[in-house]
Design a protein around this motif. Structure first.
Motif, PDB file in Angstrom:
ATOM      1  N   SER A  57       0.860  -1.173   0.000  1.00 29.16           N
ATOM      2  CA  SER A  57       0.000   0.000   0.000  1.00 29.16           C
ATOM      3  C   SER A  57       0.901   1.229   0.000  1.00 29.16           C
ATOM      4  O   SER A  57       1.765   1.374   0.873  1.00 29.16           O
ATOM      5  N   LEU A  58       0.718   2.096  -0.972  1.00 35.42           N
ATOM      6  CA  LEU A  58       1.544   3.297  -1.077  1.00 35.42           C
ATOM      7  C   LEU A  58       0.739   4.519  -0.647  1.00 35.42           C
ATOM      8  O   LEU A  58      -0.474   4.584  -0.871  1.00 35.42           O
ATOM      9  N   GLN A  59       1.415   5.453  -0.048  1.00 37.56           N
ATOM     10  CA  GLN A  59       0.778   6.703   0.358  1.00 37.56           C
ATOM     11  C   GLN A  59       0.344   7.484  -0.885  1.00 37.56           C
ATOM     12  O   GLN A  59       1.027   7.456  -1.915  1.00 37.56           O
ATOM     13  N   GLU A  60      -0.780   8.168  -0.771  1.00 36.66           N
ATOM     14  CA  GLU A  60      -1.251   8.999  -1.878  1.00 36.66           C
ATOM     15  C   GLU A  60      -0.160  10.000  -2.242  1.00 36.66           C
ATOM     16  O   GLU A  60       0.438  10.632  -1.377  1.00 36.66           O
ATOM     17  N   ALA A  63       2.736   9.244  -3.374  1.00 38.27           N
ATOM     18  CA  ALA A  63       4.069   8.626  -3.306  1.00 38.27           C
ATOM     19  C   ALA A  63       4.537   8.253  -4.708  1.00 38.27           C
ATOM     20  O   ALA A  63       3.726   7.977  -5.602  1.00 38.27           O
ATOM     21  N   ARG A 115      -5.641   1.188  -8.180  1.00 37.46           N
ATOM     22  CA  ARG A 115      -6.166   2.255  -7.334  1.00 37.46           C
ATOM     23  C   ARG A 115      -7.475   1.749  -6.741  1.00 37.46           C
ATOM     24  O   ARG A 115      -8.428   1.491  -7.450  1.00 37.46           O
ATOM     25  N   GLU A 165      -9.379   2.315  -0.755  1.00 36.70           N
ATOM     26  CA  GLU A 165      -8.524   2.422   0.434  1.00 36.70           C
ATOM     27  C   GLU A 165      -7.146   3.009   0.137  1.00 36.70           C
ATOM     28  O   GLU A 165      -6.391   3.318   1.052  1.00 36.70           O
ATOM     29  N   GLY A 166      -6.801   3.117  -1.132  1.00 33.20           N
ATOM     30  CA  GLY A 166      -5.499   3.667  -1.495  1.00 33.20           C
ATOM     31  C   GLY A 166      -4.889   2.953  -2.676  1.00 33.20           C
ATOM     32  O   GLY A 166      -5.501   2.091  -3.303  1.00 33.20           O
TER      33      GLY A 166
END
Length: 130
Positions: A29-32, A34, A45, A48-49
């Protein structure tokens, strides 16, 4: 239908020619916002992210690791039954499988420790289609 793509289930199973990749992959899961690693295989996508399938050595070694098996057959995106046949056979052997369909091939992500078992199952499915 894309040129050269196969829709017939028997032909798809006979021509699967599964190929086991050499590297381990993780679902991260990558930060928005990132940066997506250049080595990412795919991104999805979700509400949840952002999920990225990236090499385990990219810093997520503690995550569950998966092997990528690519079915070399040029499957049509509208072909019916290939995913079901593969997932059912693997499930019957107690193997988890996450499938990512590309334009030309299907890619199976199976637990790293069971990758050779998965290859045996897939080769048997192909042989049995004959």
């Amino acid at each position: 239908m894309k040129p050269g793509a196969i829709r017939d289930l028997r032909a798809l199973l006979l021509g699967m020619e599964p190929e086991l990749g050499e590297r381990a992959w993780v679902f991260a899961s990558l930060q928005e916002g990132a940066m997506i690693p250049a080595t990412a295989f795919a991104t999805v996508r979700e509400p949840e992210g952002l999920c990225a399938i990236i090499p385990a050595e990219a810093g997520f070694r503690d995550a569950a690791q998966f092997a990528r098996i690519t079915l070399q057959v040029n499957s049509d995106l509208e072909a019916v039954g290939l995913t079901a046949a593969v997932a059912t056979a693997l499930a019957s052997s107690g193997l988890a499988c996450n499938i990512v369909a590309g334009l030309h091939h299907d890619h199976l992500f199976v637990p790293w420790a069971r990758r050779e078992d998965a290859m045996k199952v897939l080769k048997k499915v192909s042989r049995d289609a004959n």
